[in-house]
Design an enzyme around this catalytic site. Structure first.
Site, PDB file in Angstrom:
ATOM      1  N   ASN A  18      14.568 -34.826 -21.364  1.00 49.46           N
ATOM      2  CA  ASN A  18      15.086 -36.164 -21.335  1.00 49.46           C
ATOM      3  C   ASN A  18      13.835 -37.170 -20.900  1.00 49.46           C
ATOM      4  OD1 ASN A  18      17.580 -36.968 -22.251  1.00 49.46           O
ATOM      5  ND2 ASN A  18      18.242 -35.173 -20.950  1.00 49.46           N
ATOM      6  N   HIS A 113      24.433 -37.997 -18.849  1.00 53.06           N
ATOM      7  CA  HIS A 113      25.356 -36.874 -18.559  1.00 53.06           C
ATOM      8  C   HIS A 113      25.980 -36.216 -19.707  1.00 53.06           C
ATOM      9  CE1 HIS A 113      28.374 -34.551 -16.198  1.00 53.06           C
ATOM     10  NE2 HIS A 113      29.234 -34.987 -16.948  1.00 53.06           N
ATOM     11  N   ASP A 149      28.964 -39.659 -11.691  1.00 52.79           N
ATOM     12  CA  ASP A 149      29.224 -39.688 -13.148  1.00 52.79           C
ATOM     13  C   ASP A 149      30.296 -40.793 -13.498  1.00 52.79           C
ATOM     14  OD1 ASP A 149      27.144 -37.576 -13.470  1.00 52.79           O
ATOM     15  OD2 ASP A 149      28.492 -36.328 -13.473  1.00 52.79           O
TER      16      ASP A 149
HETATM   17  C1  GRF Z   1      20.682 -32.957 -19.287  1.00 52.00           C
HETATM   18  O1  GRF Z   1      21.761 -31.961 -19.853  1.00 52.00           O
HETATM   19  C2  GRF Z   1      21.191 -34.118 -18.690  1.00 52.00           C
HETATM   20  O2  GRF Z   1      22.242 -34.607 -19.388  1.00 52.00           O
HETATM   21  C3  GRF Z   1      21.767 -33.506 -17.119  1.00 52.00           C
HETATM   22  O3  GRF Z   1      20.793 -32.686 -16.889  1.00 52.00           O
HETATM   23  C4  GRF Z   1      20.520 -32.206 -18.010  1.00 52.00           C
HETATM   24  C5  GRF Z   1      18.819 -32.322 -17.885  1.00 52.00           C
HETATM   25  O4  GRF Z   1      17.779 -31.745 -18.827  1.00 52.00           O
HETATM   26  N1  GRF Z   1      22.187 -34.730 -16.325  1.00 52.00           N
HETATM   27  P1  GRF Z   1      16.427 -32.278 -18.776  1.00 52.00           P
HETATM   28  O5  GRF Z   1      15.677 -31.996 -17.219  1.00 52.00           O
HETATM   29  O6  GRF Z   1      16.203 -33.686 -19.096  1.00 52.00           O
HETATM   30  O7  GRF Z   1      15.648 -31.289 -19.864  1.00 52.00           O
END
Ligand code: GRF
Length: 211
Positions: A18, A113, A149
């Site tokens: 992300n 989330h 959340d």
């Molecule tokens: C994602 O699925 C996010 O929604 C959750 O943790 C994961 C993180 O993945 N909070 P990344 O580190 O961004 O690849």
């Protein structure tokens, strides 16, 4: 007049996909923001490398080494403020931020989330959704409040659960949507289009910024 880029700090604990989506969206110019600092509570998080590869300052602060979560937050807030951060994005940050932290950035902390909140908060949201047997799940970007959340919802994307889905296959399809809605939420924030009204987030119409 050219609009200033919103200065973003990202808190991470792991892989950082992300974070990468945010970095790419900022670099492409589609989001008028700039990631100026990435902080991890885990020194070996791959996300730190992703930040450095993009030329962004990356800091590891280990709670256990600095005397606990309170001290982690004190150091993180100092670093974020020194960088002029206006928006904090939690992106796979596996800790709960305290009310004291939130007070430093009121209405300015977002989280992503991997479920359609308020369903399946907490850990292993994709596994929870599969085990419950829902036919549709997805992901949510929300403002962070004092409960896990729970805060006001900015954007959600729905993802159908398919026959034969595993936690991995479902997580992968949800992640594709995460990488779209997180940059979009930051774009809306950066262009001043998010208005908090209690639990509801109004998305204002495009402004004179050409949005
Ligand atoms: C994602 O699925 C996010 O929604 C959750 O943790 C994961 C993180 O993945 N909070 P990344 O580190 O961004 O690849």
């Amino acid at each position: 007049m050219k609009r200033q880029l919103t200065r973003v700090g990202v808190l991470v604990s792991g892989r950082g996909s992300n974070l990468q989506a945010l970095l790419d969206a900022c670099a492409s110019g589609s989001v008028p923001a700039k990631v100026v600092l990435v902080i991890s509570d885990k020194p070996n998080a791959a996300a730190l490398e992703k930040a450095r590869a993009a030329g962004v300052e990356a800091l590891a602060i280990e709670p256990a080494r600095v005397g606990g979560m309170r001290q982690f937050e004190v150091q993180a807030v100092t670093a974020l403020k020194s960088k002029g951060v206006e928006l904090v994005c939690l992106a796979g940050f596996m800790r709960v931020v305290s009310p004291a932290f939130l007070k430093e950035f009121p209405g300015r902390v977002l989280n992503i989330h991997p479920s359609l909140l308020p369903s399946f908060p907490g850990l292993d949201a994709q596994k929870q959704a599969l085990e419950y047997g829902v036919k549709v799940t997805g992901c949510t970007v929300h403002f962070v409040d004092e409960q896990v959340d729970h805060g006001p919802i900015v954007i959600q994307a729905a993802v159908p659960v398919l026959e034969g889905d595993t936690v991995e296959s479902l997580s992968e399809r949800i992640l594709e949507q995460e990488h779209k809605i997180y940059p979009e939420a930051v774009r809306l924030f950066a262009t001043g289009r998010l208005k908090l009204e209690g639990r509801r987030v109004r998305i204002l119409p495009p402004s004179e910024w050409g949005e």
